[in-house]
Design an enzyme around this catalytic site. Sequence first.
Site, PDB file in Angstrom:
ATOM      1  N   SER A 100       0.813  -1.208   0.000  1.00 28.94           N
ATOM      2  CA  SER A 100       0.000   0.000   0.000  1.00 28.94           C
ATOM      3  C   SER A 100       0.859   1.277   0.000  1.00 28.94           C
ATOM      4  CB  SER A 100      -0.970  -0.042   1.179  1.00 28.94           C
ATOM      5  OG  SER A 100      -1.998   0.891   1.036  1.00 28.94           O
ATOM      6  N   ASP A 138      10.429   5.837  -9.853  1.00 27.32           N
ATOM      7  CA  ASP A 138      10.041   6.578 -11.057  1.00 27.32           C
ATOM      8  C   ASP A 138      10.818   7.881 -11.215  1.00 27.32           C
ATOM      9  OD1 ASP A 138       8.228   4.652 -11.801  1.00 27.32           O
ATOM     10  OD2 ASP A 138       6.488   5.663 -10.932  1.00 27.32           O
ATOM     11  N   LYS A 183      -0.703  -4.419  -3.188  1.00 33.00           N
ATOM     12  CA  LYS A 183      -2.002  -3.893  -2.716  1.00 33.00           C
ATOM     13  C   LYS A 183      -2.145  -2.469  -3.239  1.00 33.00           C
ATOM     14  CE  LYS A 183      -5.642  -3.264   0.094  1.00 33.00           C
ATOM     15  NZ  LYS A 183      -5.913  -1.829  -0.052  1.00 33.00           N
TER      16      LYS A 183
END
Length: 724
Positions: free
Chosen positions: A490, A501, A515
């Site tokens: 999560s 990224d 998740k």
Amino acid sequence: MTIAEKAVTRNHRSSLLKVAGLSAALGLALLVPGLSGLHAKIEEPASYQPVSPTIDQARANILIARQLQFTHFRDLGISDELSGDVFDAYLNYLDSQRVYLTQQDIDALSRVKGRLGSALKTGQLQPGFDIYNLVQQRIIERLKFAKEIISAGVSELDFSTDEKIRVDRSEAPWEADKAALDKLWIKRIKNAVLAQRLNGADDEAIEETLLRRYEGQLKRAYQARSEDAFQAYMNAFTGMWDPHTSYFSPRTSENFNINMSLSLEGIGAVLQSDNEYTKVVRLVPGGPASKQGQLQPADRIVSVTQEDEKPVNVIGWRLDEVVDLIRGPRNSIVTLEVIPANASDETITRSIAISRDEVKLEEQSASKDIIHLDRSGATYNIGVITIPTFYADFQAMQAGDPNYKSTTRDVRKLIDELKQDGVDGIVMDLRNNGGGALHEANDLVGLFIDKGPTVQIRNANNDVQVLDDRDPTVSYDGPLVVLVNRMSASASEIFAGAIQDYGRGLVVGSQTFGKGTVQAVRPLNHGQLKITQSKFYRVSGGSTQHKGVIPDIEIPSRIDKSRIGEDALDHALPWDQIEAVPHTRYFDFSGIIDELRTRHDDRFNASPEFSLLQKEIDFLTQQRQIDYVSLNLDERTAHHNQIESTRLTIANARRELRGEAPFETLEELEDWQDAQVADPDNTDDELDFVIREGGHIMADLLELDQRMASILAPTQFAAKTEVP
């Protein structure tokens, strides 16, 4: 012929015709409109009262069906195909190991398989309740049979044959009839007896233990409640949309709300029903179970023992009752007997004593350390920040307390302290971090980047919300490594994905949980519905759902990915991709990543700690692949001794690395482990080499490219990545 064999023959003769009649009656009850429940046609035991749906449950069912069809992220209608899937999931919930129902029962039940969907749309719950009542009656029959076998004496059982029993029957065919099921249950009883004999119990103690277990389960079966059937049926239904959408009965809702507030005094573990077992989903960071160290995710609870009392077997118990039994006054001791997640079969258990306490926010707080690495005459000082969860003291925040605690505020202070100590880089340890406050993950990313988006959230209408860090200040501009594992989920995945990224640091470890969905809890007229309403996406466009975050450099883990992780769950939402959003790319690791991986592999190949970890992983993998276990005493004893010897060998090899004396016996090892986890000042150094490896990767980065010492050097700011 043994007494057990006589029992099989007698039970088979007396009930063969009854089974056929029962199946026919069930099929009729499910298919004929207006016919009251199954109990109208079947002679039930005098002490068993079949359960029936209530008007409130029917209304809740209709509301649930509407919410699922019109507000869930997944666009899924209620069709004949879905009806069949609900039927299969419901039977899997009620009899996952296929030890209560026979193929004759399944054939009769299958007549209604394609009709459950239309009934669920309109609140017609009786078919589901009829199925539940049949399973309860079959459970009672099986447990009575088991008690009869045990009461005849376990010495009557033959352990000299070449029989074997299948470890996991979830994919096994249903036994043809009651006679075949009787034979299977004798094997199950033999398996349970063998396991306890190998643990040193005598036959008298084994008989007492098993009788107490079966009597406890029998008592629960007789006490079946309407709410048990409704919750099981609704969760089979809601689980078709995704595994995180579920129905909470009024009692379960109460426990859910207590868990969310972390105010209960207990062991600090999140539990869920797993067929007839109660399973550990995750441990609350800083809680008693987490600090004690032995209880693990995916462990299944067999019994619960209070201080100075006999164990209470909880197989077949309702989740709320197990929670009530585990919860208790602060500083009292509760002992859980569990089937470890890595056990080769359900007869292998261990006992774990945990001192109950409150889960305190400060014990979940981020912490820091410094490791020192000597490499070719150079010394590197690496800061390590461990974040157990993403937390925020909302009450203090709302009260205007300027010193309220939160992950981001605490980490910012730790970074300042590490910079004053002159560290060369920072390792962020998010292993076993199951997530928490979303805004904290967003703010935490902001400590390491100039400014920009951190995560995208898409709802069922394809509306996309982008969360941003709008603060241009950077708390730390140096080299960064983020450690993750399968239990990182999560908010942890949002942070790790954003760092990856942005090219802000390297992600190291194993594939994360996956998740990537957001749930909301909605009140019903009767209970609550937790429903998935949106998905997370990285700034690069890919979802964290199902796939998680793939590390740049992988380190193997003991955790069984086939049992733990989003992709191990039925009906999990798939991975997909949306458009990327413009974001900075600070570093391009493509030119050095191969060299970084080569150096990492060389270190690990030469590392005795890693070699030992790999041996343990191979051993656990081998145990998980066992499909059958022998019911022959000699063969089973040899297999048991081999497992115990391997455990002892691995433990002694680890002690040898630390310069400590080996253990002579497994009992000596287990006594030492109990003493270790009971010592609050003890620190587990077992996996320190993984953190050290993160530091070595950091040093590799600096040696290969000194420009990575800071993101604030003017030449290091990359152009914004524009979306075409």
